[in-house]
Design a protein around this motif. Structure first.
Motif, PDB file in Angstrom:
ATOM      1  N   PRO A  51     -66.850  27.625  76.268  1.00 49.85           N
ATOM      2  CA  PRO A  51     -65.627  27.578  75.147  1.00 49.85           C
ATOM      3  C   PRO A  51     -65.530  29.447  76.463  1.00 49.85           C
ATOM      4  CG  PRO A  51     -67.761  28.414  74.655  1.00 49.85           C
ATOM      5  CD  PRO A  51     -67.745  26.965  74.956  1.00 49.85           C
ATOM      6  N   VAL A  52     -64.592  29.515  76.420  1.00 50.95           N
ATOM      7  CA  VAL A  52     -63.870  30.839  77.367  1.00 50.95           C
ATOM      8  C   VAL A  52     -63.602  32.683  76.353  1.00 50.95           C
ATOM      9  CG1 VAL A  52     -62.541  31.246  79.445  1.00 50.95           C
ATOM     10  CG2 VAL A  52     -63.220  29.227  78.888  1.00 50.95           C
ATOM     11  N   ARG A  53     -63.824  33.547  76.697  1.00 48.73           N
ATOM     12  CA  ARG A  53     -63.415  34.386  75.585  1.00 48.73           C
ATOM     13  C   ARG A  53     -62.742  35.248  76.699  1.00 48.73           C
ATOM     14  NH1 ARG A  53     -69.734  37.865  75.671  1.00 48.73           N
ATOM     15  NH2 ARG A  53     -68.177  38.382  74.373  1.00 48.73           N
ATOM     16  N   TYR A  54     -62.331  36.373  75.901  1.00 50.65           N
ATOM     17  CA  TYR A  54     -61.249  36.395  75.835  1.00 50.65           C
ATOM     18  C   TYR A  54     -60.893  37.676  77.204  1.00 50.65           C
ATOM     19  CZ  TYR A  54     -57.282  40.254  75.944  1.00 50.65           C
ATOM     20  OH  TYR A  54     -55.920  41.070  76.442  1.00 50.65           O
ATOM     21  N   LYS A  55     -62.044  38.339  77.628  1.00 50.25           N
ATOM     22  CA  LYS A  55     -62.755  38.082  78.430  1.00 50.25           C
ATOM     23  C   LYS A  55     -62.635  37.965  79.955  1.00 50.25           C
ATOM     24  CE  LYS A  55     -65.938  42.323  80.340  1.00 50.25           C
ATOM     25  NZ  LYS A  55     -65.545  42.138  81.957  1.00 50.25           N
ATOM     26  N   GLN A  56     -62.734  36.785  79.648  1.00 52.63           N
ATOM     27  CA  GLN A  56     -63.195  36.254  80.911  1.00 52.63           C
ATOM     28  C   GLN A  56     -61.360  35.800  81.300  1.00 52.63           C
ATOM     29  OE1 GLN A  56     -66.060  33.091  78.868  1.00 52.63           O
ATOM     30  NE2 GLN A  56     -66.687  32.653  80.849  1.00 52.63           N
ATOM     31  N   ARG A  84     -59.532  29.527  68.172  1.00 57.21           N
ATOM     32  CA  ARG A  84     -60.281  29.576  68.726  1.00 57.21           C
ATOM     33  C   ARG A  84     -61.449  30.569  67.227  1.00 57.21           C
ATOM     34  NH1 ARG A  84     -59.164  35.218  65.772  1.00 57.21           N
ATOM     35  NH2 ARG A  84     -59.261  37.010  67.155  1.00 57.21           N
ATOM     36  N   LYS A  85     -62.633  30.912  68.301  1.00 59.29           N
ATOM     37  CA  LYS A  85     -63.714  31.564  66.655  1.00 59.29           C
ATOM     38  C   LYS A  85     -64.618  32.952  67.199  1.00 59.29           C
ATOM     39  CE  LYS A  85     -68.068  29.187  65.484  1.00 59.29           C
ATOM     40  NZ  LYS A  85     -68.402  28.474  65.775  1.00 59.29           N
ATOM     41  N   ARG A  93     -66.958  39.077  69.629  1.00 62.70           N
ATOM     42  CA  ARG A  93     -66.466  38.015  70.812  1.00 62.70           C
ATOM     43  C   ARG A  93     -66.269  37.107  70.235  1.00 62.70           C
ATOM     44  NH1 ARG A  93     -71.259  33.503  71.148  1.00 62.70           N
ATOM     45  NH2 ARG A  93     -71.721  34.666  69.291  1.00 62.70           N
ATOM     46  N   VAL A  94     -65.067  36.041  70.382  1.00 61.53           N
ATOM     47  CA  VAL A  94     -64.192  35.887  70.626  1.00 61.53           C
ATOM     48  C   VAL A  94     -63.683  34.904  70.951  1.00 61.53           C
ATOM     49  CG1 VAL A  94     -61.729  35.273  70.517  1.00 61.53           C
ATOM     50  CG2 VAL A  94     -62.232  37.506  69.383  1.00 61.53           C
ATOM     51  N   GLU A  95     -63.710  33.584  70.885  1.00 53.13           N
ATOM     52  CA  GLU A  95     -64.151  32.155  72.069  1.00 53.13           C
ATOM     53  C   GLU A  95     -62.833  31.527  72.094  1.00 53.13           C
ATOM     54  OE1 GLU A  95     -68.821  31.708  73.139  1.00 53.13           O
ATOM     55  OE2 GLU A  95     -68.353  30.841  71.641  1.00 53.13           O
ATOM     56  N   TYR A  96     -62.302  30.274  72.872  1.00 54.01           N
ATOM     57  CA  TYR A  96     -61.388  29.924  72.473  1.00 54.01           C
ATOM     58  C   TYR A  96     -62.444  28.214  73.700  1.00 54.01           C
ATOM     59  CZ  TYR A  96     -58.521  33.957  71.667  1.00 54.01           C
ATOM     60  OH  TYR A  96     -58.078  34.514  71.032  1.00 54.01           O
ATOM     61  N   ARG A  97     -61.409  26.880  72.903  1.00 53.81           N
ATOM     62  CA  ARG A  97     -61.635  26.224  73.440  1.00 53.81           C
ATOM     63  C   ARG A  97     -60.420  25.288  73.346  1.00 53.81           C
ATOM     64  NH1 ARG A  97     -66.673  23.518  73.367  1.00 53.81           N
ATOM     65  NH2 ARG A  97     -67.702  25.444  72.238  1.00 53.81           N
ATOM     66  N   LEU A  98     -60.263  24.278  73.866  1.00 52.21           N
ATOM     67  CA  LEU A  98     -58.724  22.906  73.562  1.00 52.21           C
ATOM     68  C   LEU A  98     -59.100  22.828  72.644  1.00 52.21           C
ATOM     69  CD1 LEU A  98     -58.560  22.153  76.853  1.00 52.21           C
ATOM     70  CD2 LEU A  98     -56.897  23.995  76.017  1.00 52.21           C
TER      71      LEU A  98
END
Length: 127
Positions: A51-56, A84-85, A93-98
């Motif tokens: 997963p990719v975080r907003y900050k990244q 979004r998790k 902490r918020v993470e995104y994945r396809l």
């Protein structure tokens, strides 16, 4: 007033579609993928299983404001393209994945990019 139709080849491989409906769907697709920052969000996600975080995103995507980034992420989540998790942590902490739908979209974009590379290199070498 007579409406003119585009000349189309019969049996062009798009069963159930006519040129007008394809053009309408093209407009919908353009509204999804051509907004500033959208491809810059999607392409990195296709290249990782993590997963990719907003900050990244914010640190790597240049030329896109934090507000625009947040808006695009919400739009892509609403469209079922991103998942979004959010974690109940401090700091948050918020993470995104396809999603599978998003993965399919990105694969289609990659195919278009490969097509562009193929034809832009052949046209420049023949000139």
């Amino acid at each position: 007033m007579e409406t003119k139709k585009l000349p189309v080849i019969q049996d062009c491989g798009f069963d159930g579609y006519d040129a007008a409906s394809l053009m309408s769907e093209t407009a919908r697709l353009r509204r999804i993928i051509t907004k500033r920052g959208t491809l810059e969000i999607l392409i990195p996600l296709c290249c990782t299983v993590e997963p990719v975080r907003y900050k990244q995103f914010r640190d790597t995507i240049k030329g896109v404001s934090s507000k625009t980034l947040a808006t695009r992420l919400k739009e892509l989540e609403k469209g079922g393209i991103l998942e979004r998790k959010a974690y109940s942590e401090i700091p948050p902490r918020v993470e995104y994945r396809l999603t599978p739908k998003g993965q399919e979209l990105v694969e289609s974009v990659i195919n278009l990019l490969q097509w562009m590379r193929k034809w832009s290199s052949s046209s420049s070498s023949s000139a």
